[in-house]
Enzyme design. Structure first.
Site, short mmCIF file in Angstrom:
data_model
loop_
_atom_site.label_atom_id
_atom_site.label_comp_id
_atom_site.label_asym_id
_atom_site.label_seq_id
_atom_site.Cartn_x
_atom_site.Cartn_y
_atom_site.Cartn_z
N LYS A 117 26.70 -3.18 -18.40
CA LYS A 117 27.05 -3.18 -19.82
C LYS A 117 27.19 -4.61 -20.27
CE LYS A 117 28.05 0.15 -22.78
NZ LYS A 117 27.62 1.54 -22.60
N1 GLU Z 1 24.78 2.60 -24.58
C1 GLU Z 1 24.34 3.90 -24.16
C2 GLU Z 1 25.34 4.53 -23.21
O1 GLU Z 1 26.49 4.20 -23.21
C3 GLU Z 1 22.92 3.90 -23.66
C4 GLU Z 1 22.64 3.00 -22.49
C5 GLU Z 1 21.15 2.92 -22.15
O2 GLU Z 1 20.35 3.60 -22.77
O3 GLU Z 1 20.82 2.14 -21.25
O4 GLU Z 1 25.02 5.42 -22.48
#
Ligand code: GLU
Length: 428
Positions: A117
């Site tokens: 993240k």
């Molecule tokens: N931000 C989204 C999540 O928390 C998607 C992450 C992604 O597609 O890599 O799952």
């Protein structure tokens, strides 16, 4: 040149700690798993954490410093995957928790990815488009040593969307000298994005909700009332799909507050209003309520789709819903989990309920690498297949273990990552 320091006190005010929540969930799940103690310890730790302070030129010529993070929690099952968040609430602790949840989410739905993240401490609404582009590109260029289609693949999260992904893709491509669409997912379709990616998380939330309701013997949408906290990419698409299927969406909210109509809101009209006004504030003909009032409204299904730490020991005793489907990451803290479980309220955990987004991200990555693109029907068919399979596995584990769905989902995910770690072995 005027240089202002970023606000760091948000870190101190941000309670409860999302990472503490993530770790206590982890400890709860591993306690029931017959796994090597070394493996259990290894997976509690983020693999690497990156902090960067970088300059952005504002429209008036000033240079302002911003702080950003990227955490790779795990790369055991494949390249790390996870979104980038632009928000004033971003802290390293939060990004760490979100990265760990990405690891379990990807493992639960069987994607060949680890978890990551990223985040920048910024209110994206305070920036002009040009300033946002400057900030996104500079942050992306700081991430270059960490990201690649085979190492770490960013995506949208709170405060970011297709445009930010396009800037990241372009910045990376300009640096290496050729176009690399698979460096990010959640891109606009005209530069290699996937059909259905924008709707995917919200749609996935509703697919999972339908499965839960079916198993509860409640298949009639007309007499099922939904309340949705958050009207961003997750909440608004979940509301739209639920409305399309005939569910009564009685309450929704955004950061400014919520709206309520016991007879059901006209979601297409609410979406038009938000598109024009960028807020639910002032939406006519309904009751206006606070976000905390929204969570305890009379309803059958509550979908927290805003951010972490929303359901706590203070409001968990007052929740009316019999089903909670976590659209957000980490919306329920450990104390609230215990209260909701004791009250017999079924909680479909985040790593299952909101996995639709990263699942279609995986489809986008595969399509990009193969340069072979699918139509919307194919994307949604495959999305449903993946989510229902993960739901089935989680439900069986819940039953077998006599535990709650969060613990069961985490057990499945942690076991997959732990087994892969043992197969690979500890290096050197
Ligand atoms: N931000 C989204 C999540 O928390 C998607 C992450 C992604 O597609 O890599 O799952």
């Amino acid at each position: 040149m005027v240089v202002s320091m970023p606000s760091i006190h948000t870190a101190l005010e941000h309670l409860p700690s999302p990472y503490e929540t993530a770790l206590s969930q982890y400890d709860r799940a591993v306690q029931r798993l017959d796994l090597d103690d070394n493996v259990k310890e290894y997976m509690r730790w983020p693999r690497r954490e990156f902090t960067v302070n970088f300059p952005v030129r504002r429209d008036d010529g000033r240079i302002e410093m911003f702080t950003g993070y990227r955490v790779h929690h795990s790369t055991i099952l494949g390249p790390s995957k996870g979104g980038i968040r632009f928000s004033t609430n971003v802290t390293l602790d939060e990004v760490r928790a979100l990265a760990m949840w990405m690891t379990w989410k990807c493992a639960l739905v069987n994607l060949p990815f680890g978890g990551a993240k990223g985040g920048v401490i910024v209110d994206p609404k305070s920036l002009s488009v040009r300033e946002k582009e400057n900030l996104t590109r500079r942050y992306a260029s700081e991430l270059i040593p960490l990201i690649s289609p085979y190492a770490d693949i960013p995506a949208p999260d709170m405060g970011t969307g297709p445009q930010e992904m396009a800037w990241i893709m372009d910045t990376y491509s300009m640096t290496v000298g050729y176009s690399v669409p698979a460096i990010v997912t959640g891109k606009p379709i005209n530069i290699g994005g996937s059909q259905g990616r924008t709707e995917a998380t919200g749609r996935g939330v509703i697919i999972v909700m339908l499965e839960a309701l079916k198993r509860m013997g409640r298949s009639n949408p007309n007499n099922t009332a939904l309340v949705i906290q958050g009207f961003g990419n997750v909440g608004s698409h979940a509301a739209a799909y639920a409305y399309e299927l005939g569910f009564k969406v009685v309450g929704v909210s955004d950061v400014d507050g919520g709206i309520y109509d016991a007879n059901g809101l006209n979601i297409p009209k609410v979406r038009d209003y938000v598109a024009a006004n960028r807020t639910l504030n002032g939406y006519p003909g309904v009751d206006h309520i606070t976000n905390s009032e929204l969570l305890t409204l009379p309803c059958d299904v509550l979908i927290p789709a805003a951010m972490e730490g929303q359901l706590t020991e203070d409001n968990a005793p007052h929740i009316h819903a019999s089903l909670i489907v976590e659209g957000a990451n980490g919306p329920t803290d450990t104390e609230a989990d215990d209260i909701l479980n004791d009250r017999g309220i079924l909680v479909i955990p985040d790593i299952l309920a909101n996995a639709g987004g990263v699942t279609v991200s995986y489809f986008e990555w595969v399509q990009g690498l193969q340069e072979f693109f699918w139509d919307t029907d194919e994307v949604f068919r495959q999305l449903e297949r993946v989510l229902i399979k993960a739901y089935d596995a989680t439900a069986s584990m819940t039953e077998k273990q006599g535990t709650d769905m969060r613990t069961a989902a985490q057990m499945l995910a942690i076991k997959r990552v732990g087994d892969a770690l043992l197969t690979r072995g500890f290096y050197p």
